[in-house]
Design an enzyme around this catalytic site. Structure first.
Site, short mmCIF file in Angstrom:
data_model
loop_
_atom_site.label_atom_id
_atom_site.label_comp_id
_atom_site.label_asym_id
_atom_site.label_seq_id
_atom_site.Cartn_x
_atom_site.Cartn_y
_atom_site.Cartn_z
N PRO A 128 -26.62 -43.31 -21.36
CA PRO A 128 -25.95 -44.55 -20.77
C PRO A 128 -26.95 -45.47 -20.33
O PRO A 128 -26.79 -46.77 -20.07
CB PRO A 128 -25.16 -43.91 -19.33
CG PRO A 128 -26.09 -42.91 -19.00
CD PRO A 128 -26.50 -42.29 -20.47
N ASP A 176 -25.38 -43.50 -36.62
CA ASP A 176 -26.12 -42.19 -36.49
C ASP A 176 -27.66 -42.53 -36.55
O ASP A 176 -28.17 -43.20 -37.41
CB ASP A 176 -25.75 -41.39 -37.68
CG ASP A 176 -26.00 -40.00 -38.06
OD1 ASP A 176 -27.35 -39.83 -37.49
OD2 ASP A 176 -25.48 -39.10 -38.21
N CYS A 247 -31.65 -31.96 -22.88
CA CYS A 247 -31.47 -31.21 -21.56
C CYS A 247 -30.92 -29.80 -21.63
O CYS A 247 -29.82 -29.36 -21.27
CB CYS A 247 -30.39 -32.54 -20.74
SG CYS A 247 -28.82 -32.41 -21.29
#
EC number: 2.1.1.178
Length: 475
Positions: A128, A176, A247
């Site tokens: 984001p 992509d 992550c």
């Protein structure tokens, strides 16, 4: 405690098999069930760290420094009546709500002296926008940053965060990320690939993150990550720096992905040791020099970070220029751009930096290095929309105000807290200071809320409707 955090047995067996010997599985499980500490990052495009701390501490904000990011803090507040994301300081872009571990990749990227702050950079998986805005702040809005996001549903929030934080040097793309090695070989001075992953490190903020976890899905994701890393490596200039991060915790998505690149191009690059990136970094350092942050080490999300430097070119079998449609912008002629910039400087004491382009009734400010990628890549958005034109002139935009309003030396009005509340509720205000004429930047405690227009002694509200808030934003 998050007693409902889903930690399936087959996942725990998998983790136990790869957990370093000096770490405890009991502590791992306990940390996964603890609520994640709230953390923020000060946006130095808008305010210095010292000024932010001085502004917020009297309001009861306790700010504990994040050791690996000099603009990051763990936060606790005495008064939480106003949600953190709805505070005036957040809406004005003074800070970004960002998990502490996710600040690590950008810190690693800029801790390398080869990373050019005025160069051409790529954030290959940007939404984001936490790391994109962190990069832009460290670049000080210089050079150009290509922020790519594959998910169309996440582009809008990425754009909103860039505007809120006053970022002006970004071109947004929607591909992509594998195309960058094909279309733009050896183009970028530095690249961040924060790769899509299984998210094993994020259970502290999403108790259902592992609901669909399986070894098979990890292997599938790792294959995608290998392709993305190889493409990013081709897009990196010799002498450039690349950070790969996730992550997640599994070796397949982390160490094994790095090893796959070594197996292909090991003579052309080297990984740096990150053991000295910050005090105590060695606690998370692997034998290869990567950072494998287990959640119990620093009481954070799980994360993985690796940094490489490219020494030589390699054969690129990927190269295949993209097919681009007609570019919808034209450079603004000097006879139009120069008077406009002089008018803005005369009215506000600040000069927008960049190149002016026009499209229909819009005037845009493009980053200074845009010409290096012009005609090679299709953009969803470039720089910022400076103004909208009409028959008798132009109207400056809200995003221009957020990017340049804090630096204005004139043409602004400072509101008290009562008027600032009214303004953020979409209402006109009657400031105490002497009335002016025309457009005016509206500020509170030195920071921009938006644009208005003098109508007699009244400032007519020009906040975009989507930013109007019915509730109080001020503590």
């Amino acid at each position: 405690m998050h007693d409902n955090t889903y930690l399936p047995d087959h996942f725990l067996r998998h983790i136990a098999a790869i957990m370093p010997a000096h770490l405890s599985m009991d502590e791992f499980v306990a940390s996964c069930r603890r609520p994640l500490r709230r953390s923020i990052r000060v946006n130095t495009l808008k305010i210095s760290v010292a000024a932010f701390v001085a502004r917020m501490q009297p309001l009861g904000w306790q700010l504990d420094p994040v050791p690996w990011c000099d603009t990051g803090f763990w936060l606790s507040r005495e008064d939480e009546s106003v949600p953190l994301g709805n505070t005036a300081e957040h809406l004005s872009g003074l800070f970004y709500i960002q998990e502490a571990s996710s600040m690590l990749p950008v810190t690693a990227l800029f801790a390398c002296e080869q990373t050019r702050r005025d160069g051409m950079l790529l954030d290959a998986a940007a939404a984001p926008g936490s790391k994109t805005t962190q990069i832009a702040a460290l670049m000080n809005n210089q050079g150009m940053l290509v922020a790519n996001e594959y998910s169309s549903s996440r582009l809008k929030v990425l754009s909103a965060n860039l505007q809120r934080c006053g970022v002006t040097n970004v071109g947004m793309t929607h591909f992509d990320a594998k195309v960058f090695g094909q279309w733009l070989p050896e183009t970028f001075d530095a690249i961040l690939l924060d790769a899509p992953c299984s998210g094993e490190g994020s259970v502290r903020k999403d108790e259902d993150a592992l609901r669909n976890w399986s070894i098979e899905s990890i292997d599938e994701i790792a294959a995608v990550q290998q392709g993305l890393l190889e493409s990013a490596f081709h897009a990196l200039k010799p002498g450039g720096v690349l950070v790969y991060s996730t992550c997640t915790l599994s070796l397949q998505e982390n160490q094994a992905v790095c090893q796959s690149l070594l197996d292909k191009f090991g003579a052309a690059f080297s990984f740096d040791s990150l053991a000295d990136l910050f005090p105590a970094a060695e606690q998370a350092c692997t034998p290869e020099g990567y950072l494998h942050v287990w959640p119990q080490i620093f009481d954070s999300e799980g994360f993985f970070v690796a940094r490489l430097r490219k020494h030589y070119s390699v054969p690129n079998t990927m190269f295949k220029p993209g097919k681009l449609g007609k570019f919808p912008f034209l450079p603004l002629p000097a006879k139009e751009s120069e008077p406009m910039l002089r008018e803005i400087e005369a009215a506000f004491g600040v000069v927008p930096q960049g190149n002016l382009f026009g499209r229909s009734e819009e005037i845009w400010l493009f980053p200074q290095r845009f010409e290096q990628v012009q005609g090679k890549l299709r953009f969803d958005r470039i720089g910022l929309k400076l103004a909208e034109t009409f028959k008798k002139g132009y109207r400056l935009t809200h995003e221009w105000a957020l990017a340049y309003g804090d630096g204005a030396s004139k043409g602004f009005v400072e509101l008290g807290i009562a008027d600032a509340r009214e303004f953020m509720m979409g209402r006109d205000v009657w400031p105490e200071q002497a009335a002016g004429t025309g457009e005016v930047i509206v500020r509170y405690q030195g920071h921009t809320l938006g644009m208005g227009k003098w109508v007699g002694s009244r400032v007519k509200n020009a906040l975009p409707r989507e930013l109007v808030r019915d509730n109080n934003l001020f503590v």
